[in-house]
Structures are given as structure tokens and as C-alpha cells.
Design a protein around this motif. Structure first.
Motif, mmCIF file in Angstrom:
data_model
loop_
_atom_site.group_PDB
_atom_site.id
_atom_site.type_symbol
_atom_site.label_atom_id
_atom_site.label_comp_id
_atom_site.label_asym_id
_atom_site.label_seq_id
_atom_site.Cartn_x
_atom_site.Cartn_y
_atom_site.Cartn_z
ATOM 1 N N UNK A 39 0.834 -1.195 0.000
ATOM 2 C CA UNK A 39 0.000 0.000 0.000
ATOM 3 C C UNK A 39 0.875 1.253 0.000
ATOM 4 N N UNK A 40 0.488 2.214 -0.832
ATOM 5 C CA UNK A 40 1.218 3.480 -0.877
ATOM 6 C C UNK A 40 0.485 4.532 -0.058
ATOM 7 N N UNK A 41 1.255 5.445 0.508
ATOM 8 C CA UNK A 41 0.673 6.554 1.247
ATOM 9 C C UNK A 41 0.161 7.602 0.262
ATOM 10 N N UNK A 42 -0.995 8.150 0.553
ATOM 11 C CA UNK A 42 -1.611 9.157 -0.312
ATOM 12 C C UNK A 42 -0.708 10.388 -0.431
ATOM 13 N N UNK A 43 -0.572 10.886 -1.642
ATOM 14 C CA UNK A 43 0.233 12.079 -1.889
ATOM 15 C C UNK A 43 -0.528 13.324 -1.470
ATOM 16 N N UNK A 68 -4.081 2.832 -2.176
ATOM 17 C CA UNK A 68 -3.678 3.773 -1.131
ATOM 18 C C UNK A 68 -3.908 3.139 0.238
ATOM 19 N N UNK A 69 -2.982 3.358 1.155
ATOM 20 C CA UNK A 69 -3.103 2.801 2.506
ATOM 21 C C UNK A 69 -4.326 3.355 3.219
ATOM 22 N N UNK A 70 -5.043 2.449 3.877
ATOM 23 C CA UNK A 70 -6.213 2.811 4.674
ATOM 24 C C UNK A 70 -6.051 2.224 6.074
ATOM 25 N N UNK A 71 -6.858 2.705 7.007
ATOM 26 C CA UNK A 71 -6.784 2.186 8.373
ATOM 27 C C UNK A 71 -7.064 0.689 8.418
ATOM 28 N N UNK A 72 -7.901 0.206 7.511
ATOM 29 C CA UNK A 72 -8.200 -1.220 7.465
ATOM 30 C C UNK A 72 -6.951 -2.059 7.255
ATOM 31 N N UNK A 95 3.446 10.631 5.267
ATOM 32 C CA UNK A 95 3.305 9.521 6.220
ATOM 33 C C UNK A 95 2.765 10.014 7.551
ATOM 34 N N UNK A 96 3.214 11.180 7.995
ATOM 35 C CA UNK A 96 2.728 11.711 9.267
ATOM 36 C C UNK A 96 1.234 11.968 9.210
ATOM 37 N N UNK A 97 0.756 12.450 8.071
ATOM 38 C CA UNK A 97 -0.685 12.692 7.931
ATOM 39 C C UNK A 97 -1.479 11.394 8.085
ATOM 40 N N UNK A 98 -0.965 10.314 7.493
ATOM 41 C CA UNK A 98 -1.632 9.018 7.642
ATOM 42 C C UNK A 98 -1.623 8.580 9.108
ATOM 43 N N UNK A 99 -0.479 8.689 9.754
ATOM 44 C CA UNK A 99 -0.374 8.299 11.161
ATOM 45 C C UNK A 99 -1.347 9.102 12.022
ATOM 46 N N UNK A 100 -1.525 10.369 11.683
ATOM 47 C CA UNK A 100 -2.410 11.229 12.470
ATOM 48 C C UNK A 100 -3.882 10.836 12.349
ATOM 49 N N UNK A 101 -4.211 9.930 11.429
ATOM 50 C CA UNK A 101 -5.601 9.475 11.295
ATOM 51 C C UNK A 101 -5.867 8.185 12.068
#
Length: 202
Positions: A39-43, A68-72, A95-101
Motif C-alpha cells: 500500500x502506498x501513502x496518499x500524496x 492507497x493505505x487505509x486504516x483497514x 506519512x505523518x498525515x496518515x499516522x495522524x488518522x
């Protein structure tokens, strides 16, 4: 033992180096018998910035079909392998934005007790690899994760010289030794997760 282990390789790559390392991690996890999601992190960078860099734009187009990477994906996995370049000694904002979710999963304890490992790259040696991984691992500790570093636990690590899994790349393409190091790192994470699952089931 490791055939029941599920692995998510979640990465952010702008021009492709981290993407190639992520592919090597997939290869290593699959060889260890794991089911794998790449899975790739959303740009989140402005399109103008991407378009101004030919390699960045080309890589974005070439990998647009990767989910795209999701919480699932975090919830599903027993092993999570993160990959991202270094940005001033830290992880990139994407990546930080994804982690923050991830707070909803964290509140339910769904990020705890999983095996985590990570890798990074920089344009030059000593470009902040270890500080980037340590900053990421701090988050994983807060999640209650089990961080598995490759260390000097295999002869390949004496060739890469990167005991924490850092992959510093001073050329445009990762070397085969570096890719082998990532394959080993993923295999080690899967094997440890398999042992943990077997122990819990006993």
C-alpha cells in the motif's frame, strides 16, 4: 508457522527508491510464507510541485494503480512494515498525515501487539536515517507495538552496515545488497510475528 501471518507494507515514495525497497520487503515477507498487502501513502504535495520534478511526476503516474493505505490495512495486519524517505531527519508529511488518522484504531487497542519494522533512505550517507527511524519508532511504542529491527542477526547485515534497517542510498537505484537486506528484514519480522502468534495460541 508464518503462513498465517498477514503483512502490510506501507510506504511513501516520491521518485521511486523507497518503492523499490518496499517491493523487496514484499518479496521477503512472501518468501517467509506471509500474505502481503502493498500500500502506498496518499500524496498530499501540490500538483505543481510534483509536475516540476520529472522523476517525481513519472513515478506518481507509474504507481497510480497501487492501492492507497487505509486504516483497514493496519487493522488487518499482524506485521506492518513502514517505508519512507528522510525529510530533515524525520518522516515526510505524507506519512505523518496518515499516522495522524490512526486515533480510532489506537483508542480500541487495535494497533497494539503487532510487529512493526521500518526502513528509510537518503540521498547521501549520514543524511538522518537513524533519527528518522527513531522518530517513527516513538509512535509505534506509543501504539504498544513490538518493534523488530534487523540488527546484526544475519550475514547480510554485515554487508549493508545498517543495523537499524536504514537504507542510505547515494545513487539513484538501491543496490542488490540493500534489497537483500530489506528482504531479510521483512522475513525476520514475519518469522517473529509467526512465533508470537503460535505462542499465543498454545
Amino acid at each position: 508457522m508464518s503462513e498465517s501471518v498477514k503483512t502490510a507494507v506501507i510506504y511513501y515514495s516520491s521518485t521511486g527508491n523507497i518503492h523499490r525497497l518496499a517491493e523487496a520487503a514484499v518479496e521477503g515477507a512472501e518468501k517467509a510464507g506471509s500474505e502481503v498487502r502493498l500500500r502506498r501513502i496518499r500524496e498530499n504535495a501540490p500538483q505543481a510541485a510534483i509536475a516540476s520534478n520529472e522523476a517525481w511526476a513519472a513515478h506518481a503516474a507509474a504507481t497510480a494503480d497501487i492501492p492507497v493505505a487505509e486504516l483497514d490495512d493496519l487493522d488487518w495486519a499482524d506485521v506492518v512494515i513502514f517505508g519512507a524517505p528522510t525529510r530533515y531527519g524525520n518522516i515526510p508529511s505524507q506519512l505523518q498525515q496518515f499516522i495522524d488518522t490512526t486515533n480510532p484504531l489506537w483508542l480500541q487497542g487495535k494497533l497494539a501487539d503487532k510487529v512493526y519494522t521500518a526502513f528509510t533512505s537518503t540521498q547521501t550517507a549520514h543524511g538522518g536515517q537513524e533519527s528518522t527511524l527513531l522518530s517513527l519508532y516513538t509512535t509505534l511504542y506509543h501504539w504498544g507495538g513490538i518493534v523488530v529491527a534487523p540488527g546484526y542477526t544475519d550475514p547480510i547485515q554485515f554487508q549493508t552496515g545498517n543495523p537499524y534497517g536504514t537504507s542510505h542510498i547515494a545513487v539513484s537505484e538501491p543496490s542488490e545488497v540493500t534489497l537483500d537486506g530489506l528482504r531479510y528484514q521483512a522475513r525476520r519480522a514475519v518469522e517473529i510475528a509467526g512465533a508470537l502468534k503460535a505462542g499465543r495460541a498454545a
